[in-house]
Every structure is written in C-alpha cells, then in structure tokens.
Design an enzyme around this catalytic site. Structure first.
Site, PDB file in Angstrom:
ATOM      1  N   CYS A  60      24.791 -27.392   7.667  1.00  0.00           N
ATOM      2  CA  CYS A  60      25.894 -27.120   6.761  1.00  0.00           C
ATOM      3  C   CYS A  60      26.654 -25.909   7.299  1.00  0.00           C
ATOM      4  O   CYS A  60      26.129 -25.134   8.097  1.00  0.00           O
ATOM      5  CB  CYS A  60      25.402 -26.883   5.340  1.00  0.00           C
ATOM      6  SG  CYS A  60      24.256 -25.497   5.148  1.00  0.00           S
ATOM      7  N   HIS A 113      17.731 -17.876  10.687  1.00  0.00           N
ATOM      8  CA  HIS A 113      19.066 -18.474  10.814  1.00  0.00           C
ATOM      9  C   HIS A 113      20.070 -17.471  11.390  1.00  0.00           C
ATOM     10  O   HIS A 113      20.874 -16.907  10.662  1.00  0.00           O
ATOM     11  CB  HIS A 113      19.509 -18.969   9.435  1.00  0.00           C
ATOM     12  CG  HIS A 113      20.824 -19.667   9.396  1.00  0.00           C
ATOM     13  ND1 HIS A 113      21.467 -20.157  10.515  1.00  0.00           N
ATOM     14  CD2 HIS A 113      21.641 -19.962   8.341  1.00  0.00           C
ATOM     15  CE1 HIS A 113      22.610 -20.714  10.151  1.00  0.00           C
ATOM     16  NE2 HIS A 113      22.731 -20.611   8.840  1.00  0.00           N
ATOM     17  N   CYS A 160      28.186 -21.436  10.827  1.00  0.00           N
ATOM     18  CA  CYS A 160      26.818 -21.885  11.139  1.00  0.00           C
ATOM     19  C   CYS A 160      26.770 -23.066  12.100  1.00  0.00           C
ATOM     20  O   CYS A 160      25.739 -23.308  12.723  1.00  0.00           O
ATOM     21  CB  CYS A 160      26.080 -22.265   9.852  1.00  0.00           C
ATOM     22  SG  CYS A 160      26.324 -21.102   8.510  1.00  0.00           S
TER      23      CYS A 160
END
Length: 391
Positions: A378, A348, A88
């Site tokens: 994160c 996302h 991510c």
C-alpha cells in the site's frame, strides 16, 4: 517487446529507529547494497545503463540520492540515475519502471531498488527562511510530514488503518493475531538463517573498532498475544491500532539488477526470476492501505492469472488492519503470504520496502522452488503497487 529478468538481489539488514544505522545515511546503505547486487549479477558497474532508485525522506541528503548511490557503487558518470518517490511503493515501482525501459529497448541492464534512513530524517524550520515575525518558531518533523502523514486529510497514516478497521469490521484481536504471526515467523526465519543469503553486511567504523550489522534488528523474539494486548491504541483513544500491530520506523536498503532476458542469455547469467506483470492503482487516501487490492487485480489481469496461480506472496504489512483487509478481499491463502514474517516484525524503511519484500520473495521462491510470486504494497496518499514474477 523484450522479456525482462531479475539477475540479482541484495539487501542490508533492517535497522531499528535510532539503532545500528542511526549515523549511516541512506546513500551509504544504498551503496553497500548496490555494490553487492552488481557483484551477485556477475557484471561490472560500467555495464549498468541507468539506475532508478526509490527514496522518500531525502531532505538534507543532497541532490538526487540515486545518482549518489550509482556513482558510489562505481557506475560511470556517463550513466544516468533518477530517484523515485511514490512513498512506500518506491522500491518496487522502480523495478516495474525499469522493466518498461528495458522491454522497449531503451536500456539493457539497470540498477533498481530503494534506500531509506528514517532515523536520520531531519527536523524542518519553515519559518526560518524569512523570519518568524512574532511568537514561537515550530520545528516540523520531516519524517512525519513527508513520510507518515496523509496530506489530504491532515492525519497520521495510523488513522487510515483505523478507518479500514472500522469499515471492514476488523477487530483488535484479528490485528494482534496477524502481528503475532508475523513476529513468530520472522523470529523463526532469523533463527534458521533464512535471511542470511539475502543480506549483505554493513560495516560501521567506530573509535573502538568496526561494527558489522548483518541481522535484522527490529524483530521482537518472545512476542505473545498477552504482550500485544497490553499495548494502548497509538492513534485514536478508542482505536485498535497499536505499536504492536503496526510496522516499525526503520532504516535499510535493497538493490536489484534487472536486464533483458536476451542480455542475460548472452552473458550466461541464470536469473532469479522473470518479470511477468505489474500494476499500480489508486484508492481513497482515507483507506490508503487498501491500495494493494486494485493494484493486484490489475497485475493479475495483465498476466492472465488468478490469485490461486500464485505460489508465494509478500504483502507489505504497513498495518495489521490493512493487511487483514487485503488478504481477505484478495482471498490469499494465509499459508502463502509473508511466510517469513512481514514489516510488522522486520520493519518498514519506506523507500526501501518495495525492494526489500521483492528480495525476500525471490530468495524464498528459490529455496522452495516456487514457480510464481507476487509482491505488493500500500502507498501513502491512497495507492497500491504490485509486481508478479516467475521462475
């Protein structure tokens, strides 16, 4: 060392899983965003020295998607490109890594960012290589395997959010409240056209004519606490993490041009921001969502700043549970964080998200004439990464 600035930023809209971009590859999305970022920087593709681009779910896309995007954007074959996968954090880490190269004088101008199409992630058949000797042959979802599972504990990222909810005593109501705020802010921002400047339209050709996608697709207008409360736990029987208080599975690309401050001055370019500092840190994979806390502390220390010195924050909302923990423990003013909604509402697309939140941050800083901004995410596997910029 040389100062590094961000000359431009552009992103595609964020598509829903199986939505508008279900047949538009991460490479195609990346090329569209890259061309626009180069155009907005008022430079030509041949001026790019190197490309560092994030991408996580690259199975079946061919070698090195960064190279494909770079050449697709018109960057000469002589200029190298590298794909970065820190899950991510990929799209944001590409920016800090490029700034290191530029600060040291190894490059003057670089293309950074990330691209992801989760809708097109393929299924894998591991036993097909040498034959399933007996019994059924399983299909493995590469999206889950390579993007959404904790390899160290063999469970979904959602369980890491449940772990944080339990350890930090974060209630279902607190999570739903953050999710509602995210949806409401994103709905309002979209209605007011706040994302329009940062988004480059994607033209999808079809038999019945072209389709233009220029609006984030995942935002859910009309979300209420009552609707969120009706959703069942998604990962654990008596859990608190639901589809409503977790980020989406999405598609999109975001690209930026970074360069030495002296090069920007030479070219007469007015940058969007200057890179101040960055930090990447690790935590227990079981609580991967807490990664932004040590990463942010590291970045703030490097900048000799406190969280109170930051005017705007974009903290990626992988899950509401981890977002609550991060905001609480870093003591971030809620009026400064994700002011136009976060990943719970917008989505996302994992390899793109770091660049997406930075792009959104930069345009909002410009709109408000904010002086300092911080972007943080994160990272699956137990990490966090943070970047601080100033105007």
């Amino acid at each position: 060392m040389r100062e590094v600035v961000i000359a431009s930023a552009a992103r595609t809209a964020v598509g829903s899983f199986g939505g508008a971009f279900k047949s538009v590859s991460a490479v195609e999305l990346g090329v569209t965003a890259a061309k626009e970022a180069i155009k907005r920087a008022n430079i030509t593709p041949d001026m790019i020295d190197e490309s560092l681009l994030g991408g996580v779910l690259t199975a079946g896309l061919g070698q090195n998607i960064a190279r494909q995007i770079a050449l697709g954007a018109g960057i000469p074959v002589e200029k190298p490109a590298m794909t970065i996968n820190i899950v991510c954090g990929s799209g944001l880490r590409s920016v800090s890594m490029a700034s290191q190269l530029i600060a040291l004088g190894d490059a003057d101008i670089m293309l950074v960012g990330g691209a992801e199409n989760m809708s097109m992630s393929p299924y894998l058949v591991p036993s097909a290589r040498y034959g399933a000797r007996m019994g059924d042959a399983a299909f493995v979802d590469s999206m889950i395997k390579d993007g959404l599972s904790d390899i160290f504990n063999n469970y979904h990222m959602g369980i890491t959010a449940e772990n944080i909810a339990e350890q930090w005593n974060i209630t279902r109501e607190e999570q739903d409240e953050l999710a509602l705020a995210s949806q409401n802010k994103a709905e309002k921002a979209q209605a007011e056209g706040k994302f329009d400047e940062e988004i480059v339209p994607v033209v999808i050709k079809g038999r019945k004519g072209d389709t233009v996608v220029d609006k984030d697709e995942y935002i859910k207008p009309g979300t209420t606490m009552e609707k969120l409360a009706k959703l069942r736990p998604a990962f654990k029987k008596d859990g608190t993490v639901t589809a409503g208080n977790a980020s989406g599975i999405n598609d999109g690309a975001a690209m930026l041009v970074v360069m030495a401050k002296e090069k920007a001055e030479e070219l007469g370019i007015e940058p969007l921001a200057t890179i101040v500092s960055y930090g990447t840190a690790g935590v227990d994979p079981k609580i991967m969502g807490y990664g932004p806390v040590p990463a942010t502390k590291k970045a703030l220390e490097a900048a000799n700043m406190t969280i109170e010195d930051i005017d705007l924050v974009e903290a990626n909302e992988a899950f509401a549970a981890q977002s609550v923990a991060v905001i609480r423990d870093l003591n971030i003013d809620m009026n400064k964080v994700n002011v136009n909604g976060g990943a719970i509402a917008i989505g996302h697309p994992i390899g793109c998200s770091g660049a997406r939140i930075l792009t959104t941050l930069l345009y909002e800083m410009k709109r408000r004439d904010a002086k300092t901004g911080l972007a943080t995410l994160c990272i699956g596997g137990g990490m966090g990464t943070t970047l601080i910029v100033k105007r």
